[in-house]
Write an enzyme that holds these catalytic residues in place. Structure first.
Site, PDB file in Angstrom:
ATOM      1  N   ARG A 177       0.838  -1.194   0.000  1.00 34.20           N
ATOM      2  CA  ARG A 177       0.000   0.000   0.000  1.00 34.20           C
ATOM      3  C   ARG A 177       0.876   1.249   0.000  1.00 34.20           C
ATOM      4  O   ARG A 177       2.045   1.205   0.400  1.00 34.20           O
ATOM      5  CB  ARG A 177      -0.902   0.018   1.236  1.00 34.20           C
ATOM      6  CG  ARG A 177      -1.843  -1.181   1.352  1.00 34.20           C
ATOM      7  CD  ARG A 177      -2.631  -1.115   2.653  1.00 34.20           C
ATOM      8  NE  ARG A 177      -3.589  -2.203   2.780  1.00 34.20           N
ATOM      9  CZ  ARG A 177      -3.330  -3.361   3.390  1.00 34.20           C
ATOM     10  NH1 ARG A 177      -2.132  -3.580   3.930  1.00 34.20           N
ATOM     11  NH2 ARG A 177      -4.245  -4.316   3.457  1.00 34.20           N
ATOM     12  N   LYS A 225      -1.796  -2.854   8.090  1.00 38.86           N
ATOM     13  CA  LYS A 225      -2.903  -2.379   8.912  1.00 38.86           C
ATOM     14  C   LYS A 225      -2.919  -3.100  10.253  1.00 38.86           C
ATOM     15  O   LYS A 225      -2.605  -4.275  10.343  1.00 38.86           O
ATOM     16  CB  LYS A 225      -4.240  -2.591   8.188  1.00 38.86           C
ATOM     17  CG  LYS A 225      -4.431  -1.658   6.990  1.00 38.86           C
ATOM     18  CD  LYS A 225      -5.807  -1.844   6.384  1.00 38.86           C
ATOM     19  CE  LYS A 225      -6.060  -0.846   5.257  1.00 38.86           C
ATOM     20  NZ  LYS A 225      -7.401  -1.000   4.677  1.00 38.86           N
ATOM     21  N   HIS A 233      -2.556   2.749  -5.992  1.00 36.94           N
ATOM     22  CA  HIS A 233      -3.504   1.649  -5.774  1.00 36.94           C
ATOM     23  C   HIS A 233      -3.750   0.855  -7.055  1.00 36.94           C
ATOM     24  O   HIS A 233      -3.952  -0.367  -7.007  1.00 36.94           O
ATOM     25  CB  HIS A 233      -4.833   2.171  -5.230  1.00 36.94           C
ATOM     26  CG  HIS A 233      -5.802   1.067  -4.910  1.00 36.94           C
ATOM     27  ND1 HIS A 233      -5.628   0.213  -3.841  1.00 36.94           N
ATOM     28  CD2 HIS A 233      -6.923   0.644  -5.549  1.00 36.94           C
ATOM     29  CE1 HIS A 233      -6.613  -0.665  -3.827  1.00 36.94           C
ATOM     30  NE2 HIS A 233      -7.409  -0.434  -4.848  1.00 36.94           N
ATOM     31  N   ARG A 270      -0.981  -1.555  -7.316  1.00 36.01           N
ATOM     32  CA  ARG A 270      -1.242  -2.659  -6.373  1.00 36.01           C
ATOM     33  C   ARG A 270      -2.287  -3.591  -6.980  1.00 36.01           C
ATOM     34  O   ARG A 270      -2.161  -4.813  -6.915  1.00 36.01           O
ATOM     35  CB  ARG A 270      -1.719  -2.075  -5.045  1.00 36.01           C
ATOM     36  CG  ARG A 270      -2.205  -3.085  -4.003  1.00 36.01           C
ATOM     37  CD  ARG A 270      -2.514  -2.329  -2.704  1.00 36.01           C
ATOM     38  NE  ARG A 270      -3.368  -3.052  -1.784  1.00 36.01           N
ATOM     39  CZ  ARG A 270      -2.950  -3.916  -0.865  1.00 36.01           C
ATOM     40  NH1 ARG A 270      -1.670  -4.196  -0.762  1.00 36.01           N
ATOM     41  NH2 ARG A 270      -3.790  -4.515  -0.043  1.00 36.01           N
ATOM     42  N   HIS A 296      -4.201  -8.761   3.264  1.00 38.53           N
ATOM     43  CA  HIS A 296      -5.639  -8.740   3.534  1.00 38.53           C
ATOM     44  C   HIS A 296      -5.965  -9.651   4.710  1.00 38.53           C
ATOM     45  O   HIS A 296      -5.336 -10.697   4.890  1.00 38.53           O
ATOM     46  CB  HIS A 296      -6.423  -9.214   2.307  1.00 38.53           C
ATOM     47  CG  HIS A 296      -6.499  -8.189   1.216  1.00 38.53           C
ATOM     48  ND1 HIS A 296      -6.789  -8.509  -0.095  1.00 38.53           N
ATOM     49  CD2 HIS A 296      -6.332  -6.841   1.230  1.00 38.53           C
ATOM     50  CE1 HIS A 296      -6.783  -7.412  -0.822  1.00 38.53           C
ATOM     51  NE2 HIS A 296      -6.516  -6.385  -0.045  1.00 38.53           N
ATOM     52  N   TYR A 301     -10.170  -8.638  -6.879  1.00 41.53           N
ATOM     53  CA  TYR A 301      -9.185  -8.608  -7.948  1.00 41.53           C
ATOM     54  C   TYR A 301      -9.368  -9.757  -8.945  1.00 41.53           C
ATOM     55  O   TYR A 301      -8.648  -9.838  -9.927  1.00 41.53           O
ATOM     56  CB  TYR A 301      -7.766  -8.703  -7.370  1.00 41.53           C
ATOM     57  CG  TYR A 301      -7.407  -7.559  -6.459  1.00 41.53           C
ATOM     58  CD1 TYR A 301      -7.123  -6.306  -6.972  1.00 41.53           C
ATOM     59  CD2 TYR A 301      -7.363  -7.735  -5.078  1.00 41.53           C
ATOM     60  CE1 TYR A 301      -6.791  -5.250  -6.133  1.00 41.53           C
ATOM     61  CE2 TYR A 301      -7.033  -6.684  -4.229  1.00 41.53           C
ATOM     62  CZ  TYR A 301      -6.744  -5.442  -4.771  1.00 41.53           C
ATOM     63  OH  TYR A 301      -6.431  -4.408  -3.930  1.00 41.53           O
TER      64      TYR A 301
END
Length: 296
Positions: free
Chosen positions: A146, A170, A240, A243, A266, A275
């Site tokens: 990211r 994250k 993004h 990515r 994720h 995706y």
């Protein structure tokens, strides 16, 4: 009213970033203001769903998108779940709420040719900024990290010997991503140029500006947009999308969905499955071209 116990919970127990916590707090304050104005109530802890529904209607009438409204209501829902957890309420007023319908945003990835045109045909040069920009593009495309993860990358997280990169994602979840030879080579060249900067302020950070301070998100966006404007006519040219291209191209080449999920950082497969629509299109093409009855 204060939301400190809740924000402490998000920061310390849920490991949310300060930016995310500020967004939650802003949503709660906005709802508190509405409840005070419309219902003369100083607390949102014991409101009912009808009051929340009135707020939703007012947000819709003000022109705010359904996606933004859903995010605000999600903040409220998280708050009420917290109050349930600590025993301050017995019923979540949003327990049966259904999110507003939103249109799905289709993210169109760069083609493999477009990426190769940037990385292979463009003359980056050997100066500091050119090598930095090349490494940024290669990292996005070869690791799928990211933008904020790239900005916060530390030099120590690059393990050139073992050809891996440790990324703090994250909720402070760390993942290790393998590096391909071309990235290793570009990184070595960039570090040599980086060490020759007159002044280095943020010495722990990998990506710096010419002034030796940590690179910032808007600059990263500009770099990607500038280079890919030379190779792609797509309207959106952002980190993004690179990515997105990383994930799509891996899936097109037969990569396992779970493996791509881990590489992207994720928490669930559902996030990775967005995706897959491009890889399904690729499979359809292969199927039609290869199946013996497709020409009949």
């Amino acid at each position: 009213m204060t939301f400190k116990p809740f924000t402490d919970y998000l920061l310390l127990e849920k490991n949310y970033s300060a930016l995310t916590v500020n967004a939650y707090q802003s949503d709660l304050k906005a709802f508190s203001k509405y409840i005070k104005t419309e219902f003369d109530d100083d607390s949102i802890d014991h409101v009912n769903y009808a009051q929340i529904r009135n707020w939703i209607v007012s947000l819709v009438e003000s022109g705010i998108s359904n996606r933004s409204i859903n995010r605000k209501i999600s903040s409220l829902n998280t708050y009420y779940k917290f109050l349930l957890k600590v025993g301050d309420i017995q019923l979540n007023p949003l327990a049966k709420h259904r999110a507003l319908k939103t249109s799905k945003k289709i993210q169109v990835p760069f083609s493999e040719t477009e990426v190769q045109n940037v990385l292979s045909d463009f003359n980056f040069g050997t100066d500091f900024e050119s090598l930095r920009n090349k490494l940024i593009i290669e990292l996005f495309y070869s690791t799928g990290i990211r933008r904020i993860e790239l900005v916060e990358l530390e030099v120590a997280r690059f393990d050139i010997e073992n050809k891996t990169l440790k990324v703090l994602g994250k909720r402070n979840k760390e993942r290790t991503i393998p590096l391909i030879p071309s990235v290793i080579q570009t990184c070595k060249s960039y570090l040599k140029a980086r060490n020759k900067l007159e002044k280095i302020v943020d010495s722990d950070k990998l990506f710096l500006t010419q002034k030796g301070v940590k690179i910032y998100e808007i600059l990263v966006y500009r770099i990607i947009n500038e280079y890919f404007s030379l190779a792609s006519s797509k309207v959106k040219r952002s980190p993004h999308i690179l990515r997105h291209s990383f994930a799509t191209h891996l899936l097109n080449q037969g990569a396992d969905l779970n493996a791509v999920k881990e590489l992207l950082g994720h928490s669930s497969l559902a996030a990775t499955q967005v995706y897959t629509h491009n890889s399904i299109a690729e499979l359809k093409k292969v199927h039609i071209n290869a199946h013996p009855r497709s020409k009949k």
